[in-house]
Scaffold this motif. Sequence first.
Motif, mmCIF file in Angstrom:
data_model
loop_
_atom_site.group_PDB
_atom_site.id
_atom_site.type_symbol
_atom_site.label_atom_id
_atom_site.label_comp_id
_atom_site.label_asym_id
_atom_site.label_seq_id
_atom_site.Cartn_x
_atom_site.Cartn_y
_atom_site.Cartn_z
ATOM 1 N N ALA A 55 41.158 39.504 41.845
ATOM 2 C CA ALA A 55 40.952 37.940 41.736
ATOM 3 C C ALA A 55 41.534 37.341 40.599
ATOM 4 O O ALA A 55 42.366 36.462 40.719
ATOM 5 C CB ALA A 55 39.337 37.644 41.945
ATOM 6 N N PRO A 56 41.343 38.004 39.141
ATOM 7 C CA PRO A 56 42.010 37.256 38.176
ATOM 8 C C PRO A 56 43.391 37.387 37.919
ATOM 9 O O PRO A 56 44.207 36.697 37.739
ATOM 10 C CB PRO A 56 41.357 38.137 37.029
ATOM 11 C CG PRO A 56 39.971 38.485 37.460
ATOM 12 C CD PRO A 56 40.386 39.093 38.942
ATOM 13 N N ILE A 57 43.988 38.502 38.479
ATOM 14 C CA ILE A 57 45.416 38.581 38.429
ATOM 15 C C ILE A 57 46.116 37.843 39.671
ATOM 16 O O ILE A 57 47.174 37.112 39.349
ATOM 17 C CB ILE A 57 45.926 40.199 38.686
ATOM 18 C CG1 ILE A 57 45.082 40.964 37.665
ATOM 19 C CG2 ILE A 57 47.308 40.471 38.367
ATOM 20 C CD1 ILE A 57 45.426 40.580 36.004
ATOM 21 N N ARG A 58 45.394 37.945 40.817
ATOM 22 C CA ARG A 58 45.918 36.957 41.853
ATOM 23 C C ARG A 58 46.120 35.790 41.433
ATOM 24 O O ARG A 58 46.994 34.897 41.870
ATOM 25 C CB ARG A 58 45.053 37.574 43.113
ATOM 26 C CG ARG A 58 45.563 36.707 44.393
ATOM 27 C CD ARG A 58 44.879 37.042 45.552
ATOM 28 N NE ARG A 58 43.487 36.568 45.617
ATOM 29 C CZ ARG A 58 42.473 37.518 45.558
ATOM 30 N NH1 ARG A 58 42.557 38.759 45.496
ATOM 31 N NH2 ARG A 58 41.173 36.934 45.353
ATOM 32 N N ALA A 59 45.057 35.139 40.741
ATOM 33 C CA ALA A 59 44.936 33.809 40.569
ATOM 34 C C ALA A 59 46.125 33.261 39.469
ATOM 35 O O ALA A 59 46.757 32.152 39.775
ATOM 36 C CB ALA A 59 43.522 33.367 39.911
ATOM 37 N N MET A 60 46.446 34.099 38.775
ATOM 38 C CA MET A 60 47.607 34.113 37.725
ATOM 39 C C MET A 60 48.821 33.858 38.400
ATOM 40 O O MET A 60 49.706 33.272 38.073
ATOM 41 C CB MET A 60 47.418 34.938 36.489
ATOM 42 C CG MET A 60 46.282 35.005 35.625
ATOM 43 S SD MET A 60 46.726 35.984 34.264
ATOM 44 C CE MET A 60 47.829 35.215 33.218
ATOM 45 N N VAL A 61 49.021 35.047 39.302
ATOM 46 C CA VAL A 61 50.166 34.922 39.810
ATOM 47 C C VAL A 61 50.348 33.793 40.909
ATOM 48 O O VAL A 61 51.808 33.297 41.044
ATOM 49 C CB VAL A 61 50.370 36.281 40.838
ATOM 50 C CG1 VAL A 61 51.524 36.411 41.885
ATOM 51 C CG2 VAL A 61 50.456 37.583 40.176
ATOM 52 N N GLU A 62 49.321 33.423 41.647
ATOM 53 C CA GLU A 62 49.599 32.203 42.509
ATOM 54 C C GLU A 62 49.852 30.874 41.643
ATOM 55 O O GLU A 62 50.450 30.143 41.928
ATOM 56 C CB GLU A 62 48.373 31.942 43.222
ATOM 57 C CG GLU A 62 48.015 33.140 44.141
ATOM 58 C CD GLU A 62 46.509 33.054 44.921
ATOM 59 O OE1 GLU A 62 45.776 32.329 44.429
ATOM 60 O OE2 GLU A 62 46.403 33.733 46.005
ATOM 61 N N ALA A 63 49.310 30.762 40.458
ATOM 62 C CA ALA A 63 49.418 29.735 39.455
ATOM 63 C C ALA A 63 50.969 29.633 39.017
ATOM 64 O O ALA A 63 51.330 28.530 39.052
ATOM 65 C CB ALA A 63 48.366 29.625 38.343
ATOM 66 N N ALA A 64 51.463 30.954 38.715
ATOM 67 C CA ALA A 64 52.618 31.019 38.333
ATOM 68 C C ALA A 64 53.706 30.577 39.349
ATOM 69 O O ALA A 64 54.611 30.042 39.165
ATOM 70 C CB ALA A 64 53.018 32.110 37.805
ATOM 71 N N ASN A 65 53.518 31.007 40.490
ATOM 72 C CA ASN A 65 54.337 30.679 41.702
ATOM 73 C C ASN A 65 54.356 29.245 42.113
ATOM 74 O O ASN A 65 55.237 28.613 42.466
ATOM 75 C CB ASN A 65 53.842 31.642 42.989
ATOM 76 C CG ASN A 65 54.217 33.181 42.964
ATOM 77 O OD1 ASN A 65 54.930 33.477 42.137
ATOM 78 N ND2 ASN A 65 53.475 34.037 43.755
#
Length: 215
Positions: free
Chosen positions: A194-204
């Motif tokens: 979850a923490p990494i997925r949230a960062m990736v989604e925000a960057a995208n």
Amino acid sequence: MPDFLLEAAHGGVVAGVDEVGRGPLAGPVVAAAVIFQSAPSDALCQMLDDSKKLTARRRDAAYAELCRSPNVTYGLGAASVAEIESINISQACHLAMRRAVKRLGRLPDLALVDGKHAPQMPCPVKMVIGGDGISLSIAAASILAKVVRDRLMVRLAERYSAYGWEHNAGYGTAIHKNGLKNYGVTPHHRRGFAPIRAMVEAANMISGEAGEMAA
């Protein structure tokens, strides 16, 4: 302290199996399987416990003794970040365990596995909740797996120095999270967590908004 009662009660060739690395945000899962040819010496027994309860120095000493003991057969297995993302963390842990057992060089008559959810194994399995504090074979496996994984994360930290992996082994400490904030996600981060997925989604999302503005 763990003892040899479960192994002795079975009477056949018994392997203790454990994994480390279920919870970190980065790095692989590593598992170990350990067979004692006969009951370990009192001196070795005193060195073995749940790896999380031991200091790094005590783990390293126990690891060295296990590796050089003629009474010990062990196998190591791992599941990569790509495999964790493909099949989920629980199945990746089971995969690493199977690989460790297969690398023993002989199939045990029984695998004592730490935890409550039985992995598919090429041999019979007995689950032992809290097994690394109960069975000497499982405790030994937890130490081998922990030391191997920690050393791997130290080597990765030499290339990715901003995340503190040499100290946190990939867990989500403040240093690790600060590195993520400042330098982003590496190929060794578990993007499904979850923490990494949230960062990736925000960057995208930011990248997409920037592309729309440029258009």
